[in-house]
Design a protein around this motif. Structure first.
Motif, mmCIF file in Angstrom:
data_model
loop_
_atom_site.group_PDB
_atom_site.id
_atom_site.type_symbol
_atom_site.label_atom_id
_atom_site.label_comp_id
_atom_site.label_asym_id
_atom_site.label_seq_id
_atom_site.Cartn_x
_atom_site.Cartn_y
_atom_site.Cartn_z
ATOM 1 N N GLY A 56 6.952 63.714 45.983
ATOM 2 C CA GLY A 56 6.634 64.799 45.066
ATOM 3 C C GLY A 56 6.234 64.304 43.697
ATOM 4 N N GLU A 57 6.990 63.371 43.148
ATOM 5 C CA GLU A 57 6.690 62.881 41.804
ATOM 6 C C GLU A 57 5.408 62.060 41.767
ATOM 7 O OE1 GLU A 57 10.152 60.790 40.580
ATOM 8 O OE2 GLU A 57 11.296 62.623 40.126
ATOM 9 N N TYR A 58 5.076 61.378 42.872
ATOM 10 C CA TYR A 58 3.836 60.596 42.895
ATOM 11 C C TYR A 58 2.614 61.501 42.873
ATOM 12 C CZ TYR A 58 0.184 57.391 44.372
ATOM 13 O OH TYR A 58 -0.980 56.662 44.442
ATOM 14 N N PHE A 59 2.628 62.528 43.718
ATOM 15 C CA PHE A 59 1.450 63.387 43.827
ATOM 16 C C PHE A 59 1.456 64.540 42.830
ATOM 17 C CE2 PHE A 59 1.506 61.547 48.174
ATOM 18 C CZ PHE A 59 0.260 60.949 48.119
ATOM 19 N N SER A 60 2.582 64.757 42.154
ATOM 20 C CA SER A 60 2.663 65.830 41.172
ATOM 21 C C SER A 60 3.337 65.313 39.902
ATOM 22 C CB SER A 60 3.443 67.027 41.750
ATOM 23 O OG SER A 60 3.509 68.075 40.799
ATOM 24 N N PRO A 61 2.648 64.456 39.128
ATOM 25 C CA PRO A 61 3.262 63.896 37.920
ATOM 26 C C PRO A 61 3.580 64.992 36.905
ATOM 27 C CG PRO A 61 0.904 63.413 37.999
ATOM 28 C CD PRO A 61 1.269 63.993 39.326
ATOM 29 N N PRO A 62 4.705 64.878 36.189
ATOM 30 C CA PRO A 62 5.135 65.951 35.288
ATOM 31 C C PRO A 62 4.214 66.185 34.101
ATOM 32 C CG PRO A 62 6.534 64.003 35.067
ATOM 33 C CD PRO A 62 5.671 63.771 36.257
ATOM 34 N N ASP A 63 3.373 65.189 33.746
ATOM 35 C CA ASP A 63 2.502 65.355 32.585
ATOM 36 C C ASP A 63 1.183 66.042 32.929
ATOM 37 O OD1 ASP A 63 1.643 63.269 34.132
ATOM 38 O OD2 ASP A 63 1.039 61.994 32.454
ATOM 39 N N ALA A 64 0.995 66.440 34.191
ATOM 40 C CA ALA A 64 -0.243 67.108 34.616
ATOM 41 C C ALA A 64 0.109 68.428 35.277
ATOM 42 C CB ALA A 64 -1.024 66.223 35.587
ATOM 43 N N PRO A 65 -0.068 69.582 34.595
ATOM 44 C CA PRO A 65 0.254 70.882 35.205
ATOM 45 C C PRO A 65 -0.517 71.088 36.500
ATOM 46 C CG PRO A 65 -0.186 71.116 32.856
ATOM 47 C CD PRO A 65 -0.577 69.713 33.230
ATOM 48 N N PRO A 66 0.153 71.474 37.585
ATOM 49 C CA PRO A 66 -0.539 71.635 38.868
ATOM 50 C C PRO A 66 -1.465 72.844 38.879
ATOM 51 C CG PRO A 66 1.728 72.398 39.051
ATOM 52 C CD PRO A 66 1.597 71.792 37.676
ATOM 53 N N GLU A 67 -2.569 72.725 39.613
ATOM 54 C CA GLU A 67 -3.490 73.847 39.771
ATOM 55 C C GLU A 67 -2.993 74.831 40.820
ATOM 56 O OE1 GLU A 67 -7.339 72.294 40.611
ATOM 57 O OE2 GLU A 67 -7.504 71.219 38.702
ATOM 58 N N ASP A 68 -2.096 74.380 41.682
ATOM 59 C CA ASP A 68 -1.520 75.252 42.713
ATOM 60 C C ASP A 68 -0.054 74.851 42.886
ATOM 61 O OD1 ASP A 68 -1.188 77.096 44.698
ATOM 62 O OD2 ASP A 68 -2.396 76.050 46.210
ATOM 63 N N ASP A 69 0.732 75.739 43.477
ATOM 64 C CA ASP A 69 2.141 75.425 43.718
ATOM 65 C C ASP A 69 2.256 74.202 44.619
ATOM 66 O OD1 ASP A 69 3.178 77.797 42.380
ATOM 67 O OD2 ASP A 69 2.235 78.863 44.025
ATOM 68 N N GLN A 70 3.233 73.347 44.317
ATOM 69 C CA GLN A 70 3.425 72.117 45.073
ATOM 70 C C GLN A 70 4.858 72.055 45.569
ATOM 71 O OE1 GLN A 70 2.055 69.074 42.353
ATOM 72 N NE2 GLN A 70 -0.071 69.561 42.767
ATOM 73 N N GLN A 71 4.996 71.895 46.878
ATOM 74 C CA GLN A 71 6.334 71.938 47.481
ATOM 75 C C GLN A 71 6.411 71.008 48.682
ATOM 76 O OE1 GLN A 71 8.659 75.764 48.214
ATOM 77 N NE2 GLN A 71 8.061 75.268 50.308
ATOM 78 N N ILE A 72 7.550 70.351 48.813
ATOM 79 C CA ILE A 72 7.878 69.589 50.029
ATOM 80 C C ILE A 72 9.261 70.028 50.469
ATOM 81 C CG2 ILE A 72 8.212 67.332 51.088
ATOM 82 C CD1 ILE A 72 6.543 66.102 48.857
ATOM 83 N N LEU A 73 9.366 70.490 51.696
ATOM 84 C CA LEU A 73 10.659 70.790 52.309
ATOM 85 C C LEU A 73 10.902 69.728 53.367
ATOM 86 C CD1 LEU A 73 13.165 72.513 52.891
ATOM 87 C CD2 LEU A 73 11.740 73.932 54.403
ATOM 88 N N GLY A 74 11.899 68.870 53.122
ATOM 89 C CA GLY A 74 12.245 67.830 54.084
ATOM 90 C C GLY A 74 13.520 68.192 54.823
ATOM 91 N N MET A 75 13.600 67.804 56.096
ATOM 92 C CA MET A 75 14.781 68.143 56.895
ATOM 93 C C MET A 75 15.130 66.995 57.820
ATOM 94 S SD MET A 75 12.637 71.026 58.895
ATOM 95 C CE MET A 75 11.663 71.212 57.405
ATOM 96 N N GLU A 76 16.412 66.923 58.203
ATOM 97 C CA GLU A 76 16.901 65.884 59.104
ATOM 98 C C GLU A 76 18.078 66.451 59.899
ATOM 99 O OE1 GLU A 76 18.193 62.671 56.654
ATOM 100 O OE2 GLU A 76 19.706 63.858 55.592
ATOM 101 N N PRO A 77 18.408 65.860 61.034
ATOM 102 C CA PRO A 77 19.561 66.355 61.798
ATOM 103 C C PRO A 77 20.843 66.171 61.010
ATOM 104 C CG PRO A 77 18.177 64.924 63.157
ATOM 105 C CD PRO A 77 17.705 64.776 61.750
ATOM 106 N N GLY A 78 21.708 67.192 61.024
ATOM 107 C CA GLY A 78 23.001 67.085 60.370
ATOM 108 C C GLY A 78 22.928 67.374 58.892
ATOM 109 N N PRO A 79 24.081 67.631 58.290
ATOM 110 C CA PRO A 79 24.112 68.029 56.873
ATOM 111 C C PRO A 79 23.726 66.891 55.942
ATOM 112 C CG PRO A 79 26.337 67.726 57.693
ATOM 113 C CD PRO A 79 25.434 67.609 58.882
ATOM 114 N N THR A 80 23.033 67.251 54.849
ATOM 115 C CA THR A 80 22.692 66.303 53.790
ATOM 116 C C THR A 80 23.628 66.558 52.622
ATOM 117 O OG1 THR A 80 20.363 66.294 54.430
ATOM 118 C CG2 THR A 80 20.874 65.583 52.182
#
Length: 377
Positions: free
Chosen positions: A350-374
């Motif tokens: 997320g931080e690589y493709f959406s650097p904080p100093d550049a306002p995004p032109e569209d909403d940017q989201q990653i939902l990651g999941m794995e077996p079992g609780p995190t």
């Protein structure tokens, strides 16, 4: 105390400027003058007047061209423009309105008429600005409520997930939900509401409530998505739809079930080997009647981590990488994430493709999941 309205006069004839300026100053307005279109547009960008009086017949860039360029510029497009000209022809009046002006005042005119029209359009413009400000405030409040209801890692029993979310300023189109089911199963949903336009935050909250009702009914993943599609077709207006992807993990067989509804392909990290995209396709929720949605099952050994990546973030990939295929470009960087935890993977990407100093032109989201609780982090 309300600020004094500021009027910009763009006119190459000094006598016209003096006459209009005197009328305006006597009524308490502040006045600034430019003698040609380019200088006037530059002053408008810099000074942000409340209204512009624009002459039609000027050498070089005429009034029609100046007005059109003012309306093309995001910095000046909302400033009301009144044409003032000795040309009192229907074609000129229509041309001025088509160029974006709010009014057309022929010369000679009485000072009372000039002031009356200026005040009328200032009132209209002020009212419009108040409406826009109110709408933005309501959207911010609705989005704040929606954010408050987003589940966080460590708060859903049995769920293993991590999230990166960076909405475009003034918007929050991408969203997710995580819901515990019976027998240790967990459902994950990512969706893009940018096609919903009005009241999308309210729709999101209603949709999530319906999702929980259907999950409590014990439906299979495929039947659940069909119910969500029916809900969208009943609730959304024509032309509105919801790209989404539903993923469910069942710990008993150790298996993922993925259902596609027009969302970008999930990214799968196997226990060994390079990450891969799983093309699902499918039509967005609410788009068509009686559509089936593609369903795939994947063993946990083949998908130790799964990422659902929004269109907005993938578009950023296209800007930062020269590869023609944005999924291939994203997978290339994912290869470096194999040894990281789920939370580290999601945050790093997320931080690589959406650097904080550049306002995004569209909403940017990653939902990651794995077996079992995190564990919360």
């Amino acid at each position: 105390m309300d600020p004094v309205p500021f009027i910009l006069i763009i006119d190459d004839t000094l006598a016209n400027v003096i006459v209009a300026g005197n009328f305006l100053r006597r009524e308490g307005f502040r006045v600034l003058h430019a003698e040609n279109g380019p200088d006037g547009r530059e002053l408008a960008r810099k000074e942000q007047p409340d209204l512009i009086l624009l002459d039609l017949m000027m050498p070089g860039e005429n009034g029609f061209e100046t007005c059109a360029r003012l309306k093309e510029d995001p910095a000046t497009r909302r400033i009301p423009v009144i044409f003032v000209s000795a040309v009192d022809e229907v074609a000129s009046k229509v041309g001025g309105l088509q160029a974006g002006a709010v009014d057309y005042l022929p010369r000679p005119y009485a000072g009372e008429e000039l002031i009356a029209r200026v005040r009328a359009h200032l009132r209209t413009f002020s009212g419009q600005q108040e409406i826009v400000a109110g709408q933005r405030a309501l959207l911010r409040e609705a989005d704040a409520v929606q954010q408050a209801f987003r589940p966080l890692p460590g708060t859903v029993p049995g769920a293993g997930f991590a999230v990166f979310s960076r909405p475009r300023p003034g918007s929050s189109g991408d969203w997710y939900d995580v819901v515990a089911r019976d027998a240790g199963r967990v459902g994950y949903l990512a969706a893009d509401r940018r096609w919903l336009r009005e009241a999308s935050a309210l729709f999101t909250m209603t949709f999530k409530s319906f999702l929980r009702q259907q999950i409590s009914a014990g439906l299979s993943p495929a039947d659940l998505v069909r119910q969500l599609d029916g809900f969208c077709r009943r609730v959304l207006a024509p032309g509105q739809y919801l790209p989404a992807c539903y993923v469910e993990f069942d710990p008993a067989p150790g298996r993922w079930t993925l259902v596609g509804a027009g969302y970008p392909p999930p990214i799968l990290f196997g226990a060994s080997g390079a990450p891969r995209a799983l093309p699902l396709g499918g039509y967005p929720l609410g788009a068509f009647t009686a559509r089936e949605f593609p369903v795939r099952t994947v063993e946990a050994a083949e998908a130790a981590k799964i990422l659902l990546v929004s269109d907005g973030l993938l578009d950023s990939v296209s800007h930062l990488d020269t590869r023609p295929d944005r999924i291939a470009a994203f997978l290339y960087l994912c290869e470096e994430m194999a040894g990281l935890s789920l939370a580290e993977t999601v945050q790093t990407l997320g931080e690589y493709f959406s650097p904080p100093d550049a306002p995004p032109e569209d909403d940017q989201q990653i939902l990651g999941m794995e077996p079992g609780p995190t564990a919360p982090g």
